[in-house]
Structures are given as structure tokens and as C-alpha cells.
Design an enzyme around this catalytic site. Sequence first.
Site, PDB file in Angstrom:
ATOM      1  N   HIS A  41      -7.620  -6.041  -0.088  1.00 17.06           N
ATOM      2  CA  HIS A  41      -6.334  -5.239  -0.038  1.00 17.06           C
ATOM      3  C   HIS A  41      -5.638  -5.700   1.174  1.00 17.06           C
ATOM      4  CE1 HIS A  41      -3.772  -1.589  -0.418  1.00 17.06           C
ATOM      5  NE2 HIS A  41      -4.168  -1.252   0.494  1.00 17.06           N
ATOM      6  N   SER A  47       0.821  -1.207   0.061  1.00 13.56           N
ATOM      7  CA  SER A  47      -0.001   0.101  -0.007  1.00 13.56           C
ATOM      8  C   SER A  47       1.058   1.342  -0.006  1.00 13.56           C
ATOM      9  CB  SER A  47      -1.031  -0.041   1.223  1.00 13.56           C
ATOM     10  OG  SER A  47      -2.286   0.476   0.860  1.00 13.56           O
TER      11      SER A  47
HETATM   12  C1  GCU Z   1      -5.446   4.986   1.405  1.00 10.91           C
HETATM   13  C2  GCU Z   1      -4.873   5.374   0.361  1.00 10.91           C
HETATM   14  C3  GCU Z   1      -3.952   4.604  -0.443  1.00 10.91           C
HETATM   15  C4  GCU Z   1      -3.013   3.756   0.248  1.00 10.91           C
HETATM   16  C5  GCU Z   1      -3.827   3.128   1.335  1.00 10.91           C
HETATM   17  C6  GCU Z   1      -2.825   2.462   2.267  1.00 10.91           C
HETATM   18  O1  GCU Z   1      -6.306   3.809   1.076  1.00 10.91           O
HETATM   19  O2  GCU Z   1      -5.922   6.017  -0.482  1.00 10.91           O
HETATM   20  O3  GCU Z   1      -3.201   5.478  -1.405  1.00 10.91           O
HETATM   21  O4  GCU Z   1      -2.161   3.039  -0.678  1.00 10.91           O
HETATM   22  O5  GCU Z   1      -4.683   3.952   2.187  1.00 10.91           O
HETATM   23  O6  GCU Z   1      -1.601   2.776   2.573  1.00 10.91           O
HETATM   24  O7  GCU Z   1      -3.227   1.733   3.289  1.00 10.91           O
END
Ligand code: GCU
Length: 424
Positions: free
Chosen positions: A404, A263
Site C-alpha cells: 500500500h 488511500s
Molecule cells: C486505514 C483505513 C483505510 C484507509 C487507510 C489510509 O487503513 O482502514 O480505509 O484507506 O487507512 O488512508 O491510509
Amino acid sequence: MSIGRFIFLLALIFPFGMFAQKSEPISDESKVPAYELPEVLKTFSGRTVKNVKTWEKKRRPEILSVFENQVYGKVPGELKISDVEMLEQDSDAFGGLAIRKQLALVFRNNGKTLRAEVLMYLPKSDSKVPVFLSYNFLGNHTVCDDPHIRLTESWVPDQPAYGIINNQVTEQSRGVDSNRWPIERILKAGYGIVTMYYGDIDPDKNDFSDGIHPFFYTGNQQKPRLNEWGSLSAWGWGLSRILDYLETDPQVDAHRVAVMGFSRLGKAAVWAGAQDVRFAMVISNESGCGGAALSRRKFGETLAVINKNFPHWFCDNFKFYSDMESALPVDQHMLLALVAPRPLYVASAEDDWWSDPKGEFLAAKFASPVYNLMGLPGLPATDMPAVNEPVMGTIAYHIRSGKHDVTDFDWDQYLKFADMYLKR
Ligand code: GCU
């Protein structure tokens, strides 16, 4: 005039987003706008790159410079580790399987001191071992329930469900992220794991008075300049400093370090791996917008959304491109191409539309010409592979089922990929 300067002047003349078409995030493939990607092997002045030398001498540096000045922001100087404090060591961790080390990297400048704590588990071995290097989200003690891991004293975003209150962790958060860190498996496969809480380098909030940034301020500077580093760049810088330390660790093979991130930490890992060619392998686990996903598709999270919600992640110049993706001289396939010829893994998840799996696949695909120029296979797929069917060339890609996250399936592939390229 350089491209960066031209865009900067443009941003001064036309206020940010003047031409912007505000829109809701797209989650429907049929709504993806028509777009044209900049060609990775054509210079900004329109010359086709026909050999590796032109890539190395001309194209790679000009792409890198746009990412530095327009996207993540330039690190304004150099700062070496002042001291390494060994905090704890045990050669009988994980029931005798591993060596555990905890140490602090100490940075000093401008009358300030920053201590960033590294946790490492290394398989016992007569020779130097390859390692995965990856930041964690909530403190080293969250990656595993080993009671010897020090609780972080750093600022951590509140997570009441884990007992993280008033930005301080408690015992209750020990091991809460262990599902994403199959340490025993990694050790048994012959790899070490090295981690740090990313907030040790820069707490993840829109505040440039804390973390590493002020160590570089000159005069009465209060925040980075327009083209200077945001938080992602600071985290990327931190990964390179950990690698500096690993180069001195007698038990680690610093030539076989895979930098991996999930992420936002995947964005930081890819940016670190793109810049610092000492990283032998780069793994993006669902890094999404500003990571492995193409920006021009505007699918899932867009530049406008990320700049609004996380104004501190990128450099201030980047805000100009909110809803102005096509004005950006680069797209994320060009970031991935900077990793060439080193092996690169891009991983997506089916239910993670926010990170735009297809945009991640396409970025990997369109980074491939640079690998091909080097005589390497790049990504051996022209169409997106089926769910749970990884493809592995020098670039690897998979989309797995589920949300995710970082799962055992993801690690199965990373270990296999590491066995292909990092095993001796
Ligand atoms: C949010 C953000 C993402 C990121 C994510 C994370 O969803 O919008 O860009 O990758 O957080 O780091 O968990």
C-alpha cells in the site's frame, strides 16, 4: 416514498446492525460471500437505461443522491472562497524548472475563519498547464524537501518518528513523503502539481466542532445531521474549492485538472470527481473500502470495520449498512460510473489486501457499461490483468507488485494516462 426515506425509517424501526452477521475481515478469496450487485444501468424502479439521456437525467442523479444521503453525506449549503492570500511565489523553483506558489484559501461564515494552504509547482510554459491535484497526509512541507515550503500550523496526527509531536509539525518532517511525490518528473512531463494538507479542511478525528463543518451549522447544531457530510465529503468539497481557485489562476488550465488521491484521500478524490464534473480525470490510488472497492465482497476492510474505526468519515446513515451491505441500494462500481465519460484510473497493489484489489478491479469493470453506453471503451479487460501489466481504456486499471503506497510505477502510468487524455 424515496429510497433514502424508506431506509431511514427502516433504520429507526430496526436498530443498527440488528441482522448483522459479525465476522472477521476476509483475506481468502474462497470465503467471499455470494452477492448480487445492483445493475448500474437499471433504475431503482427497474427500468433499463438504454440511452445517454436517461443516464444523465434519471439514473445518474438517483445514484448520486443515494451516495449523498446514505454514504458520504450531503454538503448542507454553499460557501465560496472569501479571499485568496498569496503567501509566497518564486519563478525559479526546482533549479529554474518551475514556478512555486503558496497561497491560502480563506473561508468565512458563522463568525469563523478557516485558512487552507495550497502549494503548487507549475512547469514554466507560455500556455496554461494541466495539473494533478492531490491532498497530502502530513502537511505541504512533507511532499518535497524544498526549504521554502511553509510548515503547516494545522493539527496533524502525531508521528514521533517524523518529529510530529503534540499534533504540531517540526522541521524534521520536511520531505518525509517525497517518495510519493516525484515532482521533478511530473514537471518535466509538462504537468503542474497542486496540493493541500487535507486536515486544513477538516482535521482527521471524530470531532465535528473543528474544520469546515461548523461553518454550515444552523441554530445550535453541534454536528452534521444523519444524511449530512462526514469528513470524506468535507475533503471532497475542499478539492472542489481548490478547483474554484484554479479556475482563476492564469497559469493553470482548469479544464485539464486530474484529481488524484491515495488511500483515504483516494476515497475523497473519487467522491469529489464523481460529483464535480469539472474534474477532467480521476485517479484512485488504492482507495479501497468506501473508495473504488466493492463493498458487497466484504474482502479486506468492511463497512462494519471502517464505520467502527473511522466513525467520522461517512454520514451517520451509512452506519446502518455495517454488515448489511446488501441493503445498500448502490455499490462502489456505481460511484466510479458517475465519473463517465471522463477518464478514470483505478490502481491497486498486490500486497494491499486490505483495499481489496480484486474488488477495485471489479468495480472498474462493472462501471464500464456506462462508458460503453456513451460509445467509449470503459475498461478493456474482462479478467483481472497480471501484476504490473496495466490496461488502459477510458477506464484504466493496474495491480502492481508491492505494498500500500504510491510508487514511481504508479506515477509512470498516471503520466502515460494523462498524456493520452490531457495533452494538447
Ligand atoms: C486505514 C483505513 C483505510 C484507509 C487507510 C489510509 O487503513 O482502514 O480505509 O484507506 O487507512 O488512508 O491510509
